[in-house]
Write a protein that holds these residues in place. Structure first.
Motif, PDB file in Angstrom:
ATOM      1  N   LEU A  88       0.861  -1.175   0.000  1.00  0.00           N
ATOM      2  CA  LEU A  88       0.000   0.000   0.000  1.00  0.00           C
ATOM      3  C   LEU A  88       0.900   1.229   0.000  1.00  0.00           C
ATOM      4  N   VAL A  89       0.760   2.062  -1.007  1.00  0.00           N
ATOM      5  CA  VAL A  89       1.536   3.300  -1.099  1.00  0.00           C
ATOM      6  C   VAL A  89       0.706   4.422  -0.489  1.00  0.00           C
ATOM      7  N   LEU A  90       1.237   5.039   0.561  1.00  0.00           N
ATOM      8  CA  LEU A  90       0.523   6.097   1.280  1.00  0.00           C
ATOM      9  C   LEU A  90       1.295   7.409   1.178  1.00  0.00           C
ATOM     10  N   PRO A  91       1.002   8.220   0.153  1.00  0.00           N
ATOM     11  CA  PRO A  91       1.631   9.543   0.056  1.00  0.00           C
ATOM     12  C   PRO A  91       1.029  10.455   1.119  1.00  0.00           C
ATOM     13  N   LEU A  92       1.866  11.116   1.866  1.00  0.00           N
ATOM     14  CA  LEU A  92       1.377  11.961   2.960  1.00  0.00           C
ATOM     15  C   LEU A  92       0.991  13.363   2.462  1.00  0.00           C
ATOM     16  N   TYR A  93       0.138  13.356   1.450  1.00  0.00           N
ATOM     17  CA  TYR A  93      -0.428  14.579   0.890  1.00  0.00           C
ATOM     18  C   TYR A  93      -1.945  14.480   1.030  1.00  0.00           C
ATOM     19  N   PRO A  94      -2.548  15.172   1.984  1.00  0.00           N
ATOM     20  CA  PRO A  94      -3.996  15.058   2.179  1.00  0.00           C
ATOM     21  C   PRO A  94      -4.788  15.438   0.929  1.00  0.00           C
ATOM     22  N   GLN A  95      -4.339  16.499   0.251  1.00  0.00           N
ATOM     23  CA  GLN A  95      -5.010  16.967  -0.953  1.00  0.00           C
ATOM     24  C   GLN A  95      -4.231  16.471  -2.185  1.00  0.00           C
ATOM     25  N   TYR A  96      -4.944  15.866  -3.121  1.00  0.00           N
ATOM     26  CA  TYR A  96      -4.288  15.366  -4.333  1.00  0.00           C
ATOM     27  C   TYR A  96      -3.804  16.520  -5.211  1.00  0.00           C
ATOM     28  N   HIS A 106       0.266  25.021   0.296  1.00  0.00           N
ATOM     29  CA  HIS A 106       1.297  25.168  -0.727  1.00  0.00           C
ATOM     30  C   HIS A 106       0.620  25.440  -2.068  1.00  0.00           C
ATOM     31  N   GLY A 107       1.125  26.405  -2.798  1.00  0.00           N
ATOM     32  CA  GLY A 107       0.512  26.764  -4.061  1.00  0.00           C
ATOM     33  C   GLY A 107       0.977  25.907  -5.230  1.00  0.00           C
ATOM     34  N   ILE A 108       0.256  26.000  -6.335  1.00  0.00           N
ATOM     35  CA  ILE A 108       0.664  25.436  -7.621  1.00  0.00           C
ATOM     36  C   ILE A 108       0.318  26.478  -8.678  1.00  0.00           C
ATOM     37  N   PRO A 109       0.945  26.426  -9.854  1.00  0.00           N
ATOM     38  CA  PRO A 109       0.581  27.376 -10.907  1.00  0.00           C
ATOM     39  C   PRO A 109      -0.906  27.292 -11.247  1.00  0.00           C
ATOM     40  N   GLN A 110      -1.525  28.442 -11.439  1.00  0.00           N
ATOM     41  CA  GLN A 110      -2.945  28.491 -11.787  1.00  0.00           C
ATOM     42  C   GLN A 110      -3.226  27.668 -13.042  1.00  0.00           C
ATOM     43  N   ARG A 111      -2.251  27.648 -13.935  1.00  0.00           N
ATOM     44  CA  ARG A 111      -2.381  26.902 -15.187  1.00  0.00           C
ATOM     45  C   ARG A 111      -2.636  25.415 -14.941  1.00  0.00           C
ATOM     46  N   PHE A 112      -2.009  24.858 -13.895  1.00  0.00           N
ATOM     47  CA  PHE A 112      -2.213  23.447 -13.571  1.00  0.00           C
ATOM     48  C   PHE A 112      -3.667  23.195 -13.176  1.00  0.00           C
ATOM     49  N   ALA A 113      -4.206  24.104 -12.371  1.00  0.00           N
ATOM     50  CA  ALA A 113      -5.601  23.970 -11.950  1.00  0.00           C
ATOM     51  C   ALA A 113      -6.537  24.124 -13.151  1.00  0.00           C
ATOM     52  N   ASP A 114      -6.217  25.058 -14.024  1.00  0.00           N
ATOM     53  CA  ASP A 114      -7.028  25.266 -15.223  1.00  0.00           C
ATOM     54  C   ASP A 114      -7.044  24.015 -16.096  1.00  0.00           C
ATOM     55  N   ASN A 115      -5.965  23.234 -16.028  1.00  0.00           N
ATOM     56  CA  ASN A 115      -5.856  22.009 -16.833  1.00  0.00           C
ATOM     57  C   ASN A 115      -6.478  20.794 -16.139  1.00  0.00           C
ATOM     58  N   GLY A 116      -7.094  21.007 -14.967  1.00  0.00           N
ATOM     59  CA  GLY A 116      -7.837  19.927 -14.331  1.00  0.00           C
ATOM     60  C   GLY A 116      -7.329  19.419 -13.006  1.00  0.00           C
ATOM     61  N   ASP A 117      -6.200  19.945 -12.506  1.00  0.00           N
ATOM     62  CA  ASP A 117      -5.707  19.483 -11.209  1.00  0.00           C
ATOM     63  C   ASP A 117      -6.742  19.848 -10.133  1.00  0.00           C
ATOM     64  N   PRO A 118      -7.228  18.865  -9.358  1.00  0.00           N
ATOM     65  CA  PRO A 118      -8.280  19.138  -8.367  1.00  0.00           C
ATOM     66  C   PRO A 118      -7.767  19.755  -7.070  1.00  0.00           C
ATOM     67  N   TYR A 119      -6.476  20.028  -6.990  1.00  0.00           N
ATOM     68  CA  TYR A 119      -5.866  20.480  -5.745  1.00  0.00           C
ATOM     69  C   TYR A 119      -6.583  21.670  -5.093  1.00  0.00           C
ATOM     70  N   PRO A 120      -6.860  22.756  -5.816  1.00  0.00           N
ATOM     71  CA  PRO A 120      -7.529  23.883  -5.129  1.00  0.00           C
ATOM     72  C   PRO A 120      -8.896  23.520  -4.584  1.00  0.00           C
ATOM     73  N   ARG A 121      -9.622  22.660  -5.287  1.00  0.00           N
ATOM     74  CA  ARG A 121     -10.932  22.214  -4.801  1.00  0.00           C
ATOM     75  C   ARG A 121     -10.771  21.421  -3.505  1.00  0.00           C
ATOM     76  N   HIS A 122      -9.733  20.570  -3.447  1.00  0.00           N
ATOM     77  CA  HIS A 122      -9.470  19.798  -2.235  1.00  0.00           C
ATOM     78  C   HIS A 122      -9.091  20.719  -1.074  1.00  0.00           C
ATOM     79  N   CYS A 123      -8.324  21.764  -1.368  1.00  0.00           N
ATOM     80  CA  CYS A 123      -7.939  22.713  -0.317  1.00  0.00           C
ATOM     81  C   CYS A 123      -9.160  23.464   0.201  1.00  0.00           C
ATOM     82  N   GLU A 124     -10.034  23.862  -0.723  1.00  0.00           N
ATOM     83  CA  GLU A 124     -11.252  24.566  -0.323  1.00  0.00           C
ATOM     84  C   GLU A 124     -12.139  23.665   0.527  1.00  0.00           C
ATOM     85  N   GLN A 125     -12.238  22.397   0.150  1.00  0.00           N
ATOM     86  CA  GLN A 125     -13.038  21.452   0.928  1.00  0.00           C
ATOM     87  C   GLN A 125     -12.430  21.234   2.314  1.00  0.00           C
ATOM     88  N   THR A 126     -11.103  21.162   2.375  1.00  0.00           N
ATOM     89  CA  THR A 126     -10.426  21.009   3.659  1.00  0.00           C
ATOM     90  C   THR A 126     -10.785  22.152   4.598  1.00  0.00           C
TER      91      THR A 126
END
Length: 324
Positions: free
Chosen positions: A124-132, A195-215
């Motif tokens: 089982l691989v457990l990455p310690l990143y709560p938000q994908y 931790h931030g990521i480029p807005q472009r990544f989110a625009d391309n479908g990365d769900p990270y900001p949505r996960h942060c907002e839900q958190t």
């Protein structure tokens, strides 16, 4: 050594850290980190000369000094806490637990080797990143696949994709805030810095900001806070392109003028304290807030090896290894 059969192993993964607070070690670490297409997706012929000719020679000595300011007696904070997490989790689950870092040592390949040597044919691989995010979680999956390439026998694999909405994660975050309030009193605002990521990544479908907002939303509900008592921002931007907003440092410059004199700040995207929490937030951002007119800046540590955090990890292991 006689191998056990049907043995499940857990690979606990985090980003990684330089092995020493020196320019040479930091340069080696940053080189591996910033070569990853998941982190920087620029064309290699453009990026590599810039990385090796400008960025690494200039940034490595500066970053090394920052690491020196937070280095613990046992080593880099992230690695110190990772080893404590590994030890504590191993005591809670009936499976071998190995550490593997996406960059640096111990590598993901070394972690898989350790589990294989203990007879683990299921991992089982457990990455310690709560938000994908593709920049973190997906980078782990890439490294696992690469490390298994060419091996005559590969283990059965399962991955934990994210756990930002897990009740025990939310309970652990809320408990850390409540303990802080009990010790220091409640501030004017609770700021969640991710931790931030480029807005472009989110625009391309990365769900990270949505996960942060839900958190943040779930934590607000867990703590019973009004909208004006909690907010979220993004830190650690790099380069000139637009990243997720609002930016932590820019927000801190304006909060005192809006009546926030006592600030409680936490970093829910980080599972262990590291350079970005202990130096960037607890030191740099503290100075920014106080210089802007703030009076009290209180940093709430990451969950690290807190008992509630380890309980969450053990629950994730139990949940994702069902049927094995």
């Amino acid at each position: 050594m006689t191998e056990k059969h049907n043995q499940v192993g857990v690979l606990l993964v985090n980003l990684g850290t330089p092995e020493a607070p020196t320019s040479q070690s930091v340069k080696a670490f940053l080189s591996e980190f910033l070569h990853d297409h998941r982190v920087v997706d620029l064309t290699r012929w453009l990026w590599c000369p810039l990385l090796h000719g400008v960025i690494l020679p200039i940034r490595s000595p500066k970053v090394a000094k920052l690491y020196q300011s937070i280095w613990m007696e046992e080593g880099s904070p992230l690695m110190v806490y990772a080893k404590r997490q590994q030890k504590a989790l191993a005591e809670q689950v009936s499976a071998p637990v190995a550490l593997g870092m996406t960059y640096g040592n111990p590598s993901i390949a070394q972690g898989l080797d350790e589990l294989q040597a203990k007879g683990c044919d299921k991992v089982l691989v457990l990455p310690l990143y709560p938000q994908y995010s593709a920049t973190t979680t997906a980078a782990v999956f890439d490294k696992v696949a690469k490390s298994l390439k060419g091996r005559p026998v590969i283990p059965a694999l399962r991955y934990v994709n994210h756990y930002h909405d897990h009740p025990l994660y939310q309970a652990a975050l809320a408990q850390s805030v409540k303990q802080h309030w009990q010790a220091h009193g409640k501030g004017d605002l609770l700021l969640c810095s991710y931790h931030g990521i480029p807005q472009r990544f989110a625009d391309n479908g990365d769900p990270y900001p949505r996960h942060c907002e839900q958190t943040t939303s779930l934590l607000q509900a867990e703590l019973g806070l009004a909208d004006k008592e909690i907010m979220m921002t993004y830190q650690s931007r790099f380069g000139r392109e637009e990243w997720l907003k609002p930016y932590t440092d820019k927000t801190l410059e304006t909060l005192p003028s809006k009546g926030v004199k006592t600030l409680d700040i936490m970093t829910p995207a980080f599972s262990a304290d590291c350079l970005e929490t202990l130096e960037e937030i607890a030191e740099q951002c503290r100075d920014t807030f106080l210089e802007a007119g703030g009076e009290r800046f209180r940093f709430i540590p990451c969950l690290n090896d807190d008992e509630a955090h380890i309980h969450l990890m053990a629950s994730l292991v139990a949940q994702h290894t069902q049927g094995w």
